[in-house]
Design a protein around this motif. Structure first.
Motif, PDB file in Angstrom:
ATOM      1  N   HIS A 459     -33.277  24.812  15.500  1.00 22.58           N
ATOM      2  CA  HIS A 459     -33.511  23.691  15.994  1.00 22.58           C
ATOM      3  C   HIS A 459     -32.455  23.405  16.629  1.00 22.58           C
ATOM      4  O   HIS A 459     -31.072  24.320  16.257  1.00 22.58           O
ATOM      5  N   GLY A 460     -32.224  22.413  17.430  1.00 25.60           N
ATOM      6  CA  GLY A 460     -31.600  22.499  18.611  1.00 25.60           C
ATOM      7  C   GLY A 460     -30.700  20.538  18.779  1.00 25.60           C
ATOM      8  O   GLY A 460     -31.551  20.120  18.030  1.00 25.60           O
ATOM      9  N   THR A 461     -30.199  20.556  19.766  1.00 25.78           N
ATOM     10  CA  THR A 461     -29.501  19.211  20.271  1.00 25.78           C
ATOM     11  C   THR A 461     -30.982  18.713  21.697  1.00 25.78           C
ATOM     12  O   THR A 461     -30.482  19.782  22.209  1.00 25.78           O
ATOM     13  N   ASP A 462     -31.409  17.733  21.466  1.00 27.40           N
ATOM     14  CA  ASP A 462     -32.148  17.478  22.660  1.00 27.40           C
ATOM     15  C   ASP A 462     -31.167  16.316  23.975  1.00 27.40           C
ATOM     16  O   ASP A 462     -30.126  15.849  23.791  1.00 27.40           O
ATOM     17  N   LEU A 463     -30.687  16.966  25.207  1.00 29.26           N
ATOM     18  CA  LEU A 463     -30.164  16.700  26.132  1.00 29.26           C
ATOM     19  C   LEU A 463     -31.289  16.493  27.503  1.00 29.26           C
ATOM     20  O   LEU A 463     -30.208  15.707  28.465  1.00 29.26           O
ATOM     21  N   PHE A 464     -32.260  16.031  27.319  1.00 26.46           N
ATOM     22  CA  PHE A 464     -32.771  15.463  27.939  1.00 26.46           C
ATOM     23  C   PHE A 464     -33.699  13.879  28.326  1.00 26.46           C
ATOM     24  O   PHE A 464     -33.650  13.086  29.279  1.00 26.46           O
TER      25      PHE A 464
END
Length: 542
Positions: A459-464
């Motif tokens: 999992h990561g970081t949403d930047l959108f």
């Protein structure tokens, strides 16, 4: 010499026999659905959002690594628990999938069996109701036609729209209705209300289905369909309890569901209504929305006409009077016919965005109405012959499409956002061990499915979300995001939304200006088309 009399069956012999026979369509459905799961088509992001909270409950750490509304979770026993997935969809599918994940492990195949379980409840509940209140042959025919129907199969297996919740709710309400018709007590009325309320919490669109069934019951049974005061109070109390999570969410969120409905309404026109009627005829055969999973062709006109004919016969079933030697059969025929008409009108005239996974809710009503119509006219050879041929033809067309769909799924691996490229991507990211703050997701369509496919390990970081072409969702300039470096993840498929595609556009411009080291990896679908881009950027040296 007189033959000895045959032993008399016990009163429970027929129910036991019916129960045994009613397992046949359920087994048929599960076998066909399992074959679709075995194609290992890519896992769609909208499938994942129905079960991602389960992955978090079993494997996650605070905070949750996905986008959610704070009011949609509640705290209990030192933990946070999900209540709503979206403003109009509750966490019922999460509850179904959670024990499956706990026993069989987290993954897309297990998640898809949660939809199959709900679809099986839909068939089981409806066929049991018909077997007890009408006839076993009518129940068997209805169950078999649903079990092989491509739309029923595809929308419950590749459930990116929550159709399994509507179909499962129909089965649960059918079982509760059967229990109430047997007992006619306040307790059975309460359970019927609870089933209806649970369906509303599961997916608010179930209210269309409940309204259609209630209208059908009034038309078919008249005043007998109106419960006495004591049962009505129990019914309302049960509905309140079943829908209590939704009610609590509305109180905590300031009526977020109603706000969402107002924001998503669109102008209605006659052309839009006709388009939805065409879509319903399409769904009665093999829905376009799910044919797109493997890039399947359009229905030939004669098959679209077959779907329209089934829909028209549902209207005939509603219009014919309650007469003939079997009044009970006639009333149930009218009930399902009228429910088909009302559901069709509600779906066709709604100002909300109605597409295939909404339209499929009318499928069991239409099938049941035509089967009951054929059962009622079985002694009229001039009428029953064409109707029997129609139902046999519908089954044959369904089986032909089932075979064609399975072949298409196996050969393609899934198209667009169903692409199987998500599986090697998950493996690659898991092997890389990218920290969540360094995995920067730039487009919709990748994060929740990676989270479920990897069992919570990726999992990561949403930047959108709410990003622009100038700044990320964190408010930082895209040049700064790129200079900071990290692993950037983009879908190469357009979402059709400028707001969701803005982040990728902004990143690309900044990426072109960046002169530092980088590495690109593309992931392809079954046709060789690149669908996902992974960009590893080293931080700029100061």
């Amino acid at each position: 010499m007189r033959k000895p009399a045959a032993p008399r069956r016990s009163p429970e012999a027929a129910p036991r026999l019916s129960t045994a026979w009613l397992t046949v369509p359920i087994v048929l459905y599960v076998v066909l659905a399992a074959r679709l799961v075995a194609t290992h088509v890519g896992y769609h992001v909208d499938e994942a959002i129905f079960v991602e909270s389960d992955v978090y409950l079993l494997r996650g750490r605070a905070p949750a690594p996905f986008h959610y509304d704070a009011a949609s979770w509640t705290a209990s026993h030192g933990r946070r628990w999900p209540v709503m997935i979206m403003p109009y969809i509750g966490t019922v599918k999460d509850l179904v999938a959670l024990p499956l994940f706990a026993v069989f492990g987290i993954g897309p195949d297990t998640a898809r069996f949660s939809g199959i379980l709900l679809g099986g409840i839909g068939i089981a509940g409806l066929t049991r109701l018909l077997a007890r209140r009408v006839s076993l042959p009518a129940a068997m025919a209805t169950g078999a036609l649903l079990a092989v129907n491509p739309s029923y199969l595809d929308f419950t297996v590749f459930d990116n729209g929550g159709a399994s919740l509507c179909l499962g709710s129909l089965g649960l309400v059918s079982l509760a209705l059967l229990g109430h018709l047997r007992r006619r007590s306040a307790t059975s009325a309460f359970l019927l209300g609870a089933a209806a309320g649970l369906g509303a919490w599961a997916r608010l669109n179930v209210l269309w289905l409940l309204a259609a069934l209630a209208a059908g019951a009034l038309l078919a049974f008249g005043r007998r369909a109106i419960p006495p005061r004591r049962e009505a109070i129990a019914l309302a109390a049960g509905a309140f309890l079943g829908a209590l999570p939704l009610i609590a969410y509305e109180a905590a969120s300031g009526l977020a569901t109603l706000q969402f409905i107002r924001q998503t309404q669109r102008p209605w026109s006659l052309g839009l209504g006709l388009e939805r009627l065409r879509g319903l005829a399409d769904v009665l055969i093999a829905g376009e929305e799910q044919r797109a999973v493997w890039g399947g062709p359009a229905l030939p006109p004669w098959q679209l006409g077959l779907g329209a004919l089934v829909l028209g016969l549902g209207a005939v079933a509603a219009a014919l009077p309650v007469a003939g030697p079997d009044e009970n059969l006639a009333r149930w025929r009218r009930l399902f016919g009228a429910a088909t008409v009302v559901a069709t009108l509600l779906l066709a005239t709604s100002r909300l965005n109605v597409i295939g996974h909404h339209l499929v809710a009318a499928l069991p009503l239409a099938i049941a109405s035509v089967v009951l119509l054929a059962a009622e006219v079985r002694t009229r050879r001039t009428v029953v012959g064409p109707l029997a041929a129609l139902l046999a033809g519908l089954a044959a067309v369904s089986l032909l499409w089932d075979w064609r769909i399975e072949r298409g799924l196996r050969s393609s691996g899934g198209r667009q956002f169903f692409s199987s490229a998500v599986y090697p991507l998950a493996q690659r990211l898991e092997a890389m061990g990218v920290p969540p703050e360094r995995l920067k997701v730039l487009t919709w369509g990748l994060h929740p499915n990676l989270y479920v496919v990897s069992g919570g390990r990726v999992h990561g970081t949403d930047l959108f979300w709410k990003a622009t072409t100038e700044r990320s969702s964190r408010g930082r300039l895209w040049d700064d995001e790129v200079r900071e470096g990290g692993t950037f993840l983009l879908s190469l498929l357009p979402t059709g939304s400028e707001s969701l595609d803005a982040a990728a556009a902004g990143f690309r411009r900044a990426y072109e200006r960046y002169a530092g080291p980088r590495r690109e990896t593309r992931f392809f679908d079954g046709s060789g088309r690149p669908v996902i881009l992974l960009v590893e950027v080293e931080p700029e040296k100061s």
